[in-house]
Design an enzyme around this catalytic site. Structure first.
Site, short mmCIF file in Angstrom:
data_model
loop_
_atom_site.label_atom_id
_atom_site.label_comp_id
_atom_site.label_asym_id
_atom_site.label_seq_id
_atom_site.Cartn_x
_atom_site.Cartn_y
_atom_site.Cartn_z
N LYS A 282 20.00 -9.08 0.26
CA LYS A 282 18.88 -8.16 0.08
C LYS A 282 17.74 -8.94 -0.57
O LYS A 282 17.99 -9.81 -1.39
CB LYS A 282 19.27 -7.00 -0.84
CG LYS A 282 20.28 -6.05 -0.22
CD LYS A 282 20.49 -4.86 -1.13
CE LYS A 282 21.54 -3.93 -0.55
NZ LYS A 282 21.82 -2.81 -1.45
N HIS B 228 14.38 -7.22 -5.14
CA HIS B 228 13.56 -6.04 -5.39
C HIS B 228 12.92 -6.13 -6.77
O HIS B 228 13.50 -6.68 -7.71
CB HIS B 228 14.44 -4.79 -5.29
CG HIS B 228 13.65 -3.52 -5.15
ND1 HIS B 228 13.13 -2.85 -6.23
CD2 HIS B 228 13.26 -2.82 -4.05
CE1 HIS B 228 12.47 -1.78 -5.80
NE2 HIS B 228 12.53 -1.75 -4.49
N HIS C 85 14.71 -5.57 -10.09
CA HIS C 85 15.53 -6.58 -10.77
C HIS C 85 14.70 -7.42 -11.75
O HIS C 85 15.26 -8.24 -12.47
CB HIS C 85 16.20 -7.52 -9.75
CG HIS C 85 17.37 -6.88 -9.05
ND1 HIS C 85 17.28 -6.38 -7.79
CD2 HIS C 85 18.64 -6.65 -9.49
CE1 HIS C 85 18.46 -5.87 -7.45
NE2 HIS C 85 19.29 -6.02 -8.47
#
Length: 579
Positions: free
Chosen positions: A138, A141, A144
């Site tokens: 992923k 984002h 984080h």
């Protein structure tokens, strides 16, 4: 330095009250300064002495303060001693304050404030900090960001106070979400797109398969099948998993480089898949495992044993869960690293997870679980880029850099730098960090681009601007304030004294930060230092002053710059030389 004065006052109190010096150190604190009127340097809390058994707990606290103040006589260190509201205040001789506080900055390699006696009560040893911990396959984002910068701050702080720190990134590289991705890649994935832009393609696949899974039982079944194949080490599933993991870590390292963050260990849930099954067997052997009607295996955490509070450690199909792997990981880390404390940095939604994790470890007989801690934080609201889409961290960093570059190009005070993009990146990053660290970590906060990037006010930009301005002052004077003798009688103006009084608090601020692991204490200290320096810079010119005066003032500014830079580095900010 502060420890010299604190020790001197403690010795005087020890002789008067016949208690060890160390009994007085916790009751002494530097007085927060005011720009408007002169203040004493230290304050003794009579209430703290009563709590510590040094003074009787009964009787009038004000009378005790006044009585003790009259017994303490002025000497060649203390110029004034007086009783306040339940306190006694101490003012040191001004020339001695200047001499002692600026002494360390005339020597090379001195870490100002880090040799304080305050830190002797802090436990030293090996600290393992687990932070950042994104899910592989992923994109990173923006959610984080908080875990990454908070964990980095804690690691930096612990390291600066003499701990051996292990920085660990515990990747979410296993579990049912990877089953979903594996099934999704089989259906919608493209090897060509994967090599072109790995994380963007995997993100697109993950969004699509999630949407399909909501209404399609076959997709959900395929996800479960893929995860089972992983747990059983089926070659093709393991090969795809390995490829996606390696690609993701490579991409993440680029983002961490931009953040100025490094890790000693890249671990992950997958490292503990076998150990997770062993944990289940141990729980069973210890009589801690119960099976529910649905066939799941749980640990009963209720005080009365009525199953009112349980933690599921095994699905009905025999696959492990996140908490099972976390139990295995904690035990493995203790065996491998022999840590004295372990700190997990995740958002507050995981508070219950860690509460259960520590409870289970204790129930298994691991008393060291008491030295494990969860540092939780709130959510960032309103963090979006101009495109307004899903916020990836790289987009936020790019936008912070672009906005900062524009601000720098429009500012009349901007100096020519060798690499404007690098400067803008560092200043933009410091703006992000300071905005994040200004409040309590547990609080949610509203992200504000404009306020964050202001050059005035309590912002990261202001910290960087002050540091760059001080470095420029030192460079322009050939660093003549960084060594040699100075005459302390030339720095007795209130603007100089107030800066030195503020620096008296540096070790206390670090001590307070070590107690609660909140960065706001250090942020507030550094921003106030910058405001005090800005005022002094106007009123205490170096250029055009007699050489001895210029040298003394330069030492004051050089010392302030050194403390500012060290404090910024602990926060995770790279100080810039020019901006």
């Amino acid at each position: 330095m502060a420890c010299f004065f604190r020790r001197t006052i403690a010795a005087k109190l020890s002789r008067t009250l016949h208690h060890p010096e160390d009994a007085f150190i916790p009751a002494l604190s530097a007085v927060p300064v005011s720009k408007k009127h002169p203040s004493p340097d230290f304050r003794l809390s009579v209430g703290a002495l009563r709590l510590g058994g040094v003074l009787p707990a009964d009787g009038d606290i004000q009378a005790q303060a006044e009585s003790l103040a009259t017994k303490l006589k002025r000497d060649n260190v203390l110029d004034e001693i007086s009783a306040g509201q339940g306190t006694i205040t101490f003012k040191t001789h001004r020339q001695l304050l200047v001499q002692r506080m600026l002494e360390p900055f005339g020597k090379e390699g001195t870490e100002f404030g880090l040799d304080s006696e305050l830190f002797s009560t802090l436990k030293k040893g090996t600290t393992l900090v687990e932070f950042s911990s994104p899910n592989i396959a992923k994109k990173f984002h923006a959610g984080h960001l908080r875990s990454t910068i908070i964990g980095n701050f804690i690691a930096n702080l612990k390291e600066s106070l003499g701990n051996h720190v292990i920085r660990m990134n515990y990747l979410g590289d296993w579990g049912m979400q990877f089953g979903l991705l594996g099934a999704g890649f089989d259906q919608f994935g493209s090897q060509e797109k994967l090599e072109e832009n790995p994380l963007q393609h995997l993100f697109d696949v993950y969004v699509r398969v999630n949407r399909e899974a909501e209404s399609n039982e076959d997709v959900r079944r395929a996800a479960g099948d893929f995860f089972r194949k992983l747990e059983q080490r089926e070659d093709r599933a393991m090969s795809l998993w390995q490829q996606l993991r390696e690609m993701t870590v490579k991409e993440y390292r680029q983002v961490y480089k931009r953040l100025g963050v490094h890790f000693d260990v890249y671990s992950g849930e997958s490292f503990h898949r076998d150990q997770a099954q062993q944990v289940v067997q141990r729980l069973h052997g210890q009589g801690l495992l119960k099976t529910t009607e649905r066939g799941t295996a749980v640990v009963d955490l209720s005080p009365t044993g009525d199953m009112s509070s349980c933690s599921t450690v095994l699905r009905s199909d025999g696959t492990s869960l996140y908490i099972t792997r976390d139990i295995a990981a904690a035990i493995d880390r203790k065996d491998k690293f022999q840590f004295d404390e372990m700190i997990y940095v995740t958002d507050k939604s995981q508070q219950n997870h860690f509460h259960q994790l520590f409870q289970i470890l204790q129930a298994m007989g691991h008393s060291w679980a008491e030295r494990c801690q969860h540092v939780s934080f709130g959510l960032v609201q309103g963090m979006s880029t101009r495109s307004g889409e899903v916020v990836f961290l790289e987009d936020v960093l790019d936008e912070a850099r672009a906005r900062m570059l524009r601000n720098m190009s429009q500012s009349k005070t901007t100096k020519t730098t060798d690499d404007p993009e690098d400067t803008a990146e560092k200043v933009g990053m410091s703006a992000l960090i300071v905005q994040d660290f200004r409040g309590l970590l547990e609080s949610d906060y509203k992200f504000d681009w404009d306020r964050m990037l202001q050059a005035q006010g309590d912002t990261g930009v202001f910290l960087q601007y002050t540091h760059a301005r001080l470095r420029s002052l030192i460079r322009n004077n050939n660093g003549s304030g960084e060594g040699g003798e100075i005459d302390p009688s030339l720095l007795l103006e209130q603007r100089s004294i107030v800066i030195l009084q503020h620096l008296l608090r540096f070790d206390e601020v670090l001590y307070q930060s070590a107690q609660d692991l909140q960065p706001r204490h250090l942020v507030n200290f550094l921003t106030k230092l910058c405001h005090l320096v800005a005022s002094a810079h106007k009123e205490l010119p170096v250029k055009g002053s007699p050489q001895s005066v210029a040298q003394a003032r330069l030492r004051l500014f050089s010392g302030s710059c050194s403390v500012l830079a060290n404090g910024m580095k602990i926060l995770g900010i790279s100080p810039v030389e020019k901006m």
